[in-house]
Motif scaffolding. Structure first.
Motif, short mmCIF file in Angstrom:
data_model
loop_
_atom_site.label_atom_id
_atom_site.label_comp_id
_atom_site.label_asym_id
_atom_site.label_seq_id
_atom_site.Cartn_x
_atom_site.Cartn_y
_atom_site.Cartn_z
N THR A 123 0.85 -1.19 0.00
CA THR A 123 0.00 0.00 0.00
C THR A 123 0.89 1.24 0.00
N PRO A 124 0.34 2.39 -0.39
CA PRO A 124 1.14 3.63 -0.34
C PRO A 124 1.71 3.88 1.05
N ALA A 125 0.93 3.58 2.07
CA ALA A 125 1.40 3.80 3.44
C ALA A 125 2.59 2.89 3.76
N GLN A 126 2.55 1.64 3.25
CA GLN A 126 3.65 0.71 3.48
C GLN A 126 4.91 1.16 2.75
N VAL A 127 4.72 1.62 1.51
CA VAL A 127 5.87 2.11 0.75
C VAL A 127 6.50 3.31 1.44
N LYS A 128 5.67 4.23 1.86
CA LYS A 128 6.16 5.43 2.53
C LYS A 128 6.88 5.08 3.83
N ALA A 129 6.33 4.12 4.57
CA ALA A 129 6.96 3.70 5.83
C ALA A 129 8.32 3.07 5.58
N LYS A 130 8.41 2.27 4.50
CA LYS A 130 9.69 1.65 4.18
C LYS A 130 10.73 2.69 3.78
N LEU A 131 10.31 3.66 2.99
CA LEU A 131 11.23 4.72 2.59
C LEU A 131 11.66 5.56 3.80
N ASP A 132 10.70 5.83 4.69
CA ASP A 132 11.04 6.57 5.91
C ASP A 132 12.14 5.83 6.69
N LYS A 133 11.94 4.52 6.83
CA LYS A 133 12.90 3.71 7.58
C LYS A 133 14.25 3.68 6.89
N LEU A 134 14.24 3.51 5.57
CA LEU A 134 15.50 3.50 4.82
C LEU A 134 16.23 4.83 4.93
N ASN A 135 15.47 5.92 4.83
CA ASN A 135 16.09 7.24 4.91
C ASN A 135 16.73 7.48 6.26
N THR A 136 16.03 7.06 7.33
CA THR A 136 16.57 7.23 8.68
C THR A 136 17.83 6.38 8.87
N GLN A 137 17.77 5.14 8.43
CA GLN A 137 18.94 4.26 8.54
C GLN A 137 20.09 4.80 7.71
N ALA A 138 19.77 5.29 6.51
CA ALA A 138 20.81 5.83 5.63
C ALA A 138 21.47 7.04 6.26
N ASP A 139 20.68 7.91 6.90
CA ASP A 139 21.24 9.07 7.59
C ASP A 139 22.33 8.64 8.58
N GLN A 140 21.99 7.65 9.38
CA GLN A 140 22.92 7.20 10.41
C GLN A 140 24.17 6.58 9.81
N LEU A 141 23.96 5.72 8.80
CA LEU A 141 25.10 5.06 8.17
C LEU A 141 25.99 6.04 7.43
N VAL A 142 25.38 6.98 6.72
CA VAL A 142 26.16 7.97 5.98
C VAL A 142 26.99 8.81 6.93
N ASP A 143 26.39 9.20 8.05
CA ASP A 143 27.14 10.01 9.00
C ASP A 143 28.31 9.24 9.59
N ARG A 144 28.09 7.95 9.87
CA ARG A 144 29.19 7.12 10.37
C ARG A 144 30.27 6.96 9.30
N TYR A 145 29.83 6.79 8.06
CA TYR A 145 30.79 6.69 6.96
C TYR A 145 31.61 7.97 6.85
N ASN A 146 30.94 9.11 6.90
CA ASN A 146 31.64 10.38 6.78
C ASN A 146 32.62 10.59 7.94
N ALA A 147 32.19 10.19 9.14
CA ALA A 147 33.07 10.33 10.30
C ALA A 147 34.31 9.45 10.14
N ALA A 148 34.11 8.22 9.67
CA ALA A 148 35.24 7.32 9.46
C ALA A 148 36.16 7.86 8.35
N ASN A 149 35.56 8.43 7.33
CA ASN A 149 36.33 8.99 6.22
C ASN A 149 37.18 10.16 6.70
N GLU A 150 36.61 11.00 7.56
CA GLU A 150 37.36 12.13 8.10
C GLU A 150 38.52 11.66 8.95
N LYS A 151 38.30 10.60 9.73
CA LYS A 151 39.40 10.04 10.54
C LYS A 151 40.51 9.53 9.64
N TRP A 152 40.13 8.89 8.54
CA TRP A 152 41.11 8.36 7.60
C TRP A 152 41.91 9.49 6.97
#
Length: 320
Positions: free
Chosen positions: A30-59
């Motif tokens: 359903t549209p609500a399910q798709v939106k919920a999945k994208l919300d979850k992916l976006n939130t997880q991606a935010d966290q992972l990208v920030d960790r990636y950027n932090a690790a990259n800066e350390k490198w």
């Protein structure tokens, strides 16, 4: 996050227009399910990208320090070699002339003034030798210390590199999943790396004006995790570069930017153009443009854009 979904209003129509499947296929989300999945992916991606950027800066920091130590190592090695050559030369001279003969020539000279002058010269030569020897020993000690520092930095850089590789694999998988879903829904926006952006006509002044003028010129360029321009950006990369144009040096990641602003927090009811705006979890950051607008780089499959403050759903603000 709800405020960051690309073409959120069109998701329902997009899902309804997907090609039909066989009777045995699983029911379409359903549209609500798709939106919920994208919300979850976006939130997880935010966290992972920030960790990636932090690790990259350390490198990058470790790599810079490593390069600096290498340069010092080369200079120190050259200095030690110069001292070694001087000592060899002095030893050869002493052997050829002979210290005894030299002393003898000074002591038995019939001219008292010449004898005193000769003794002073020999004493000066002796002090010079002692000084050169001490310098040589100090240089050797310094060289060993630099070697130890270099090894330590190398080990740290190697550790960070391994950490970075692991984070990158996680982010890549997340981005692939986001991209497939967005393309399936026909809401993936590839953007234009050469976009000229738009002109900022808001009420900002001073360095905030410079920051927002820069950010607005990036509108239409694609989001890319780890992106620091000029053709693509992630959220904190855009904020960092924009405020650099305004003469303010910010940390690389959104978490670091929030921490950096610990003494610069402002109420959401007292926002001014140029303020940094953060989402819940502080994994995403944008810039308040004034007049109820925010400019930011949202997420994979979208572009740098200007959205309403109500759509952005900020939970905290920092004034650079």
């Amino acid at each position: 996050m709800r405020g960051r979904l690309p073409v959120a209003a069109g998701l329902a129509a997009a899902v309804l227009l997907l090609p039909g499947t066989s009777a045995q296929a699983a029911p379409k989300p359903t549209p609500a399910q798709v939106k919920a999945k994208l919300d979850k992916l976006n939130t997880q991606a935010d966290q992972l990208v920030d960790r990636y950027n932090a690790a990259n800066e350390k490198w990058k920091k470790a790599r810079k320090q490593y390069a600096g130590v290498n340069e010092d190592y080369k200079k120190q090695s050259g200095r030690v070699e110069d001292l070694r050559q001087q000592l060899v030369s002095m030893a050869v001279d002493a052997y050829q002339v002979g210290d005894i003969g030299g002393w003898g020539g000074v002591v038995y000279t019939p001219d008292p003034d010449a004898m005193l002058s000769g003794l002073a010269a020999l004493d000066q030569l002796s002090q010079e030798r002692a000084s050169q020897l001490q310098s040589y020993e100090d240089a050797i000690k310094g060289l060993k210390q630099r070697r130890d520092e270099k090894k330590s930095l190398f080990d740290e850089a190697a550790k960070v590199r391994t950490e970075l590789a692991g984070e990158k694999e996680k982010v890549d998988r997340m981005v692939d999943e986001q991209t497939k879903l967005l393309r399936k829904l026909n809401v993936y926006n590839a953007g234009d790396p050469n976009s000229a952006g738009v002109v900022y006509r808001g009420s900002a002044s001073g360095n905030a004006l410079s920051a927002l003028q820069f950010a607005y010129k990036q509108v239409g360029k694609p989001y890319r995790y780890g992106g620091t321009g000029p053709g693509s950006w992630d959220c904190s990369g855009l904020v960092q570069a924009s405020w650099a144009a305004g003469g303010v040096s910010l940390p690389r990641t959104s978490y670091e930017q929030w921490a950096w602003g610990s003494s610069r927090r402002v109420s959401l009811s007292a926002l001014e153009p140029g303020d940094l705006l953060f989402h819940a979890g502080f994994g995403h950051v944008g810039i308040y443009a004034g007049n109820g607008k925010v400019v930011h780089a949202p997420q994979t499959g979208d572009v740098v854009k200007i959205v309403s403050l109500s759509e952005y759903h900020a939970i905290g603000a920092v004034r650079p």
